[in-house]
Design a protein around this motif. Structure first.
Motif, PDB file in Angstrom:
ATOM      1  N   TYR A 137      -6.140 -21.826  17.236  1.00  0.00           N
ATOM      2  CA  TYR A 137      -7.527 -21.939  17.688  1.00  0.00           C
ATOM      3  C   TYR A 137      -7.853 -23.373  18.086  1.00  0.00           C
ATOM      4  O   TYR A 137      -8.454 -23.623  19.149  1.00  0.00           O
ATOM      5  CB  TYR A 137      -8.482 -21.474  16.595  1.00  0.00           C
ATOM      6  CG  TYR A 137      -9.933 -21.780  16.889  1.00  0.00           C
ATOM      7  CD1 TYR A 137     -10.644 -21.034  17.825  1.00  0.00           C
ATOM      8  CD2 TYR A 137     -10.579 -22.832  16.251  1.00  0.00           C
ATOM      9  CE1 TYR A 137     -11.970 -21.333  18.119  1.00  0.00           C
ATOM     10  CE2 TYR A 137     -11.897 -23.142  16.530  1.00  0.00           C
ATOM     11  CZ  TYR A 137     -12.587 -22.388  17.468  1.00  0.00           C
ATOM     12  OH  TYR A 137     -13.887 -22.689  17.760  1.00  0.00           O
ATOM     13  N   GLU A 138      -7.466 -24.322  17.263  1.00  0.00           N
ATOM     14  CA  GLU A 138      -7.828 -25.718  17.505  1.00  0.00           C
ATOM     15  C   GLU A 138      -7.188 -26.277  18.769  1.00  0.00           C
ATOM     16  O   GLU A 138      -7.703 -27.239  19.362  1.00  0.00           O
ATOM     17  CB  GLU A 138      -7.455 -26.558  16.280  1.00  0.00           C
ATOM     18  CG  GLU A 138      -8.334 -26.241  15.069  1.00  0.00           C
ATOM     19  CD  GLU A 138      -7.743 -26.701  13.743  1.00  0.00           C
ATOM     20  OE1 GLU A 138      -6.653 -27.333  13.760  1.00  0.00           O
ATOM     21  OE2 GLU A 138      -8.360 -26.429  12.695  1.00  0.00           O
ATOM     22  N   SER A 141      -8.892 -24.946  24.686  1.00  0.00           N
ATOM     23  CA  SER A 141      -9.899 -25.786  25.346  1.00  0.00           C
ATOM     24  C   SER A 141     -11.283 -25.482  24.781  1.00  0.00           C
ATOM     25  O   SER A 141     -11.530 -24.394  24.237  1.00  0.00           O
ATOM     26  CB  SER A 141      -9.895 -25.525  26.852  1.00  0.00           C
ATOM     27  OG  SER A 141     -10.364 -24.215  27.126  1.00  0.00           O
ATOM     28  N   ASP A 142     -12.188 -26.431  24.928  1.00  0.00           N
ATOM     29  CA  ASP A 142     -13.554 -26.217  24.457  1.00  0.00           C
ATOM     30  C   ASP A 142     -14.205 -25.046  25.183  1.00  0.00           C
ATOM     31  O   ASP A 142     -14.972 -24.278  24.585  1.00  0.00           O
ATOM     32  CB  ASP A 142     -14.381 -27.482  24.661  1.00  0.00           C
ATOM     33  CG  ASP A 142     -13.977 -28.621  23.735  1.00  0.00           C
ATOM     34  OD1 ASP A 142     -13.314 -28.333  22.713  1.00  0.00           O
ATOM     35  OD2 ASP A 142     -14.314 -29.773  24.035  1.00  0.00           O
ATOM     36  N   GLY A 143     -13.900 -24.891  26.465  1.00  0.00           N
ATOM     37  CA  GLY A 143     -14.487 -23.792  27.222  1.00  0.00           C
ATOM     38  C   GLY A 143     -14.054 -22.441  26.731  1.00  0.00           C
ATOM     39  O   GLY A 143     -14.870 -21.514  26.598  1.00  0.00           O
ATOM     40  N   LYS A 145     -12.845 -21.788  23.692  1.00  0.00           N
ATOM     41  CA  LYS A 145     -13.428 -21.629  22.357  1.00  0.00           C
ATOM     42  C   LYS A 145     -14.843 -21.077  22.455  1.00  0.00           C
ATOM     43  O   LYS A 145     -15.223 -20.168  21.705  1.00  0.00           O
ATOM     44  CB  LYS A 145     -13.444 -22.971  21.617  1.00  0.00           C
ATOM     45  CG  LYS A 145     -12.104 -23.469  21.136  1.00  0.00           C
ATOM     46  CD  LYS A 145     -12.285 -24.825  20.463  1.00  0.00           C
ATOM     47  CE  LYS A 145     -10.952 -25.429  20.055  1.00  0.00           C
ATOM     48  NZ  LYS A 145     -11.120 -26.787  19.495  1.00  0.00           N
ATOM     49  N   GLU A 146     -15.636 -21.627  23.370  1.00  0.00           N
ATOM     50  CA  GLU A 146     -17.012 -21.178  23.520  1.00  0.00           C
ATOM     51  C   GLU A 146     -17.064 -19.712  23.943  1.00  0.00           C
ATOM     52  O   GLU A 146     -17.900 -18.936  23.464  1.00  0.00           O
ATOM     53  CB  GLU A 146     -17.726 -22.056  24.552  1.00  0.00           C
ATOM     54  CG  GLU A 146     -19.209 -21.760  24.702  1.00  0.00           C
ATOM     55  CD  GLU A 146     -19.898 -22.701  25.666  1.00  0.00           C
ATOM     56  OE1 GLU A 146     -21.091 -22.485  25.962  1.00  0.00           O
ATOM     57  OE2 GLU A 146     -19.243 -23.671  26.129  1.00  0.00           O
ATOM     58  N   THR A 147     -16.172 -19.317  24.853  1.00  0.00           N
ATOM     59  CA  THR A 147     -16.117 -17.922  25.286  1.00  0.00           C
ATOM     60  C   THR A 147     -15.752 -16.998  24.131  1.00  0.00           C
ATOM     61  O   THR A 147     -16.372 -15.950  23.929  1.00  0.00           O
ATOM     62  CB  THR A 147     -15.085 -17.754  26.418  1.00  0.00           C
ATOM     63  OG1 THR A 147     -15.494 -18.529  27.541  1.00  0.00           O
ATOM     64  CG2 THR A 147     -14.947 -16.296  26.831  1.00  0.00           C
ATOM     65  N   GLU A 149     -16.066 -17.414  20.904  1.00  0.00           N
ATOM     66  CA  GLU A 149     -17.026 -17.390  19.796  1.00  0.00           C
ATOM     67  C   GLU A 149     -17.956 -16.193  19.880  1.00  0.00           C
ATOM     68  O   GLU A 149     -18.410 -15.676  18.868  1.00  0.00           O
ATOM     69  CB  GLU A 149     -17.846 -18.681  19.776  1.00  0.00           C
ATOM     70  CG  GLU A 149     -17.108 -19.903  19.280  1.00  0.00           C
ATOM     71  CD  GLU A 149     -16.997 -19.966  17.773  1.00  0.00           C
ATOM     72  OE1 GLU A 149     -17.543 -19.066  17.102  1.00  0.00           O
ATOM     73  OE2 GLU A 149     -16.354 -20.912  17.270  1.00  0.00           O
ATOM     74  N   LYS A 199     -12.026 -22.561  11.056  1.00  0.00           N
ATOM     75  CA  LYS A 199     -11.993 -21.492  12.040  1.00  0.00           C
ATOM     76  C   LYS A 199     -10.567 -21.221  12.509  1.00  0.00           C
ATOM     77  O   LYS A 199      -9.731 -22.134  12.582  1.00  0.00           O
ATOM     78  CB  LYS A 199     -12.870 -21.836  13.239  1.00  0.00           C
ATOM     79  CG  LYS A 199     -14.360 -21.850  12.930  1.00  0.00           C
ATOM     80  CD  LYS A 199     -15.173 -22.133  14.180  1.00  0.00           C
ATOM     81  CE  LYS A 199     -16.664 -22.076  13.871  1.00  0.00           C
ATOM     82  NZ  LYS A 199     -17.486 -22.337  15.083  1.00  0.00           N
TER      83      LYS A 199
END
Length: 280
Positions: A137-138, A141-143, A145-147, A149, A199
């Motif tokens: 998970y870590e 990409s931030d994008g 991860k946001e999707t 969530e 997470k």
């Protein structure tokens, strides 16, 4: 003596061997705390030389962490329904657990962890791999991860324990019941570990069917990407079994894969699974 307990990591991603603990004896509170902390820190822990771990002692160790699961589709050991006898005979070609998965994610309250004891091992092969789903998970990409969530996944045993599954079905050494109509349950794609707050990804190739509100066809490209991503070598460790070895892994944060590379030889393991809670 608890002062003799040593925790030795086996890889940079996860996994540690623990020396100085006899799982067949009653653990002191201090010893239990050290083992529990190593479990949380390393996600899978290993013990060598546990030849005195009888079925009763095996269950007693598991009960330190919670109630024990009785598998809904595979018959347990005679007199010990909480213990799965995981056996591959020399003439059998398929094995139990021979693909990346998380135990019991097809339940409404999936397993906390599994404790596997090696009774008889082949002269070569039969290793098990684990993959750290926090690291998986870590590394996203931030994008993405946001999707993820906001996504929920549907899990079920109907594939693995259906007509085309790779479970214990149709194998002489294990008695299993087909589950083509097994129920479906919803779990978050990104799970928060209930003890550490960390997470991690919570989908797996064996039991995750699709995303909630998506068709299987729509889900497949993203799921396939996550499946490929989550088993990358930097996230993994590998354990070479010996008779008497024990592995205890956290199903809330790992995948595992039992390698099937010892044809013509017998492998006999016993597994106790600790019940968990509903993912969030």
């Amino acid at each position: 003596m608890t002062s003799a307990i040593q925790v030795k990591p086996i890889s940079g991603a996860l996994g540690a061997e623990i020396d100085g603990v006899d799982l067949a004896s009653d653990l002191s509170n201090e010893a239990f705390d050290q083992v529990h902390q190593a479990f949380l820190d390393h996600h899978v822990i290993f013990f060598r030389g546990q030849h005195g771990l009888t079925p009763e002692k095996h269950k007693a160790f598991g009960r330190h962490f919670g109630t024990l699961n009785v598998h809904p589709y595979v018959k347990g050991m005679e007199g010990h329904p909480e213990i799965l006898e995981i056996i591959k005979e020399p003439e059998e070609k398929t094995n139990f657990g021979g693909g990346w998965h998380t135990d019991m994610s097809f339940l409404e309250e999936p397993a906390l962890g599994s404790i596997l004891h090696a009774i008889e091992v082949p002269p070569f092969g039969g290793d098990t791999l684990w993959a750290n789903q926090h690291l998986a998970y870590e590394a996203l990409s931030d994008g993405l991860k946001e999707t993820l969530e906001g996504l929920t996944a549907i899990h079920s045993a109907k594939g693995e324990y259906g007509p085309k599954g790779q479970s214990a079905l149709n194998r002489q050494s294990m008695e299993a019941t087909a589950a083509p109509d097994a129920p479906e349950f919803e779990h978050p794609v990104v799970r928060t570990h209930p003890e550490t707050g960390r997470k991690g990804l919570y989908v797996n190739p064996a039991f995750t069917l699709r995303f909630k509100g998506w068709s299987r066809r729509e889900s497949r490209p993203l799921l396939n990407y996550l499946f490929e991503h989550s088993r990358q070598e930097p996230f993994t460790c590998r354990f070479r079994w010996e008779a008497g070895s024990v592995a205890f892994w956290d199903n809330r944060s790992t995948w595992h894969f039992a390698l099937n590379d010892y044809h013509g030889h017998r492998r006999h393991m016993r597994r106790v699974t600790v019940n968990g809670d509903r993912p969030f």
